[in-house]
Write an enzyme that holds these catalytic residues in place. Sequence first.
Site, PDB file in Angstrom:
ATOM      1  N   SER A 239     -58.027  24.271  70.742  1.00  0.00           N
ATOM      2  CA  SER A 239     -58.824  22.810  72.278  1.00  0.00           C
ATOM      3  C   SER A 239     -59.402  23.791  73.603  1.00  0.00           C
ATOM      4  CB  SER A 239     -57.484  23.267  73.541  1.00  0.00           C
ATOM      5  OG  SER A 239     -56.933  23.981  74.223  1.00  0.00           O
ATOM      6  N   LYS A 240     -60.081  22.879  74.238  1.00  0.00           N
ATOM      7  CA  LYS A 240     -61.122  23.338  74.914  1.00  0.00           C
ATOM      8  C   LYS A 240     -61.020  24.829  75.867  1.00  0.00           C
ATOM      9  CE  LYS A 240     -63.759  19.450  75.485  1.00  0.00           C
ATOM     10  NZ  LYS A 240     -63.379  18.293  76.950  1.00  0.00           N
TER      11      LYS A 240
END
Length: 466
Positions: A239-240
């Site tokens: 994820s980010k």
Amino acid sequence: MSTVRLRFAPSPTGYLHVGGARTALFNWLLARKQGGTFVLRIEDTDVARSTQESVDAILQGMEWLGLDWDEGPFYQSERFPVYKEFVEKLLAEGKAYKCYCTPEELEERRELAMREGRKPKYDGTCRNRTGELPDRPYTVRFKAPYEGVTAFDDLIKGRIAFNNEELDDLIIQRSDGTPTYNFVVVIDDATMGITTVIRGDDHVNNTPRQILLYEALGYPVPRFAHVPMILGADKTRLSKRHGATSVMAYRDMGFLPEAMVNYLVRLGWSHGDEEIFSRDDLIEKFSIEAVGKSAGVFNPDKLLWLNHHYIKESAPERLAELLVPFLKERGVDPAAGPRLPLVVKTLQERSRTMVEMADGAIFYYKGDFAYEEQAAAKHFVPDAAPLLAALAGKLEALADFSQTGIEALFKEFIAYKGIKLGQVGPAVRVALCGGTASPGIYEVVEALGREETVARLRRAVAFIAG
Ligand code: GLU
């Protein structure tokens, strides 16, 4: 042309994620390997979350990676009449039924089931109903078998089986008349003749429901390959938090598409201990059966390593073209200095990304830099000034201004002065580049050209004197 047909079916609710790009790549590779057809389908039935901007971003990402499609893009939002027809067909054949239960009733029964320790699945009220309730809104449910097992041989995960008892009577059409996700995927894959579905393993649980629909509709069931997800270094879903997850962000960070493709394919797939694969290599060697069962871990260092490899291998002319936007971002006009391919050549060995290359190229185009303080203090000593001045004079008169000619001049110069290269080289470097980390001196001199080199040496002489 073989009859093998594969597809990539992104939902346009954001940019092209590295996981999605890998799924697209696997499908594309298999299609190309087998002389099949690669179909692009945009799954935009979720009108509230789908945007044209996301569609454009996805197409741009695929184009950047060189994943060309043979058919499409098809848009699900344009196929509602097709879905409607199939709902009608299932209703007419008694394979689906209208369900008049209201959301409130369903919720009540769900809660009751939970309290009584039963599975909260649809209780079949309308499945067993005879006759219609003409004035009431309804959903359409698929009449799924209550007994038996639905199984498939996943090309990556092996045999996967579900008890039909666990599956629900899936809603295929909502009360507003719109079709639901699992239903449209099947209609599309069936009518588009898709023979193998490669997708993320977050869809494994959808597969038995979809298989039952194929069977009810009388279509052959495609083969399925569910690709494990990509994890970050801490083994949680990528994820980010782990860094950029958009494919195009990697272009902006200075990665080459061939490095990205090579990196993505190795996230889960392997071929012996080989690491470097050209596009043709991949088409020849890729097989979905060789994709591992366990999740791949995203490793930015390896991506950097691959990118460095491809930067070293690429033609300077091509890299020069790719470098232009990075230079412009840095306020550098590449027309106002040495020819860019020449500059690129001096930087390929030392640049892991195009961003590093752009940063490394700035000094060629902006001669008014400030000298690095420590480097100037160490190398711009009084003795250096006459040496730099003498070199400037010699370079001004040099007939063969090529790397070999320049190198010969330097060697002759230090022999004549009775000094070592180390006694003048670093000062030349600081004079020409501003600091001591730079490409080789002879390369730099050649790329800068006579006039600029001489000017920079004299600027340093004046600096030392002042
Ligand atoms: N649209 C789905 C997604 O983006 C893919 C569905 C499928 O491949 O079957 O996750």
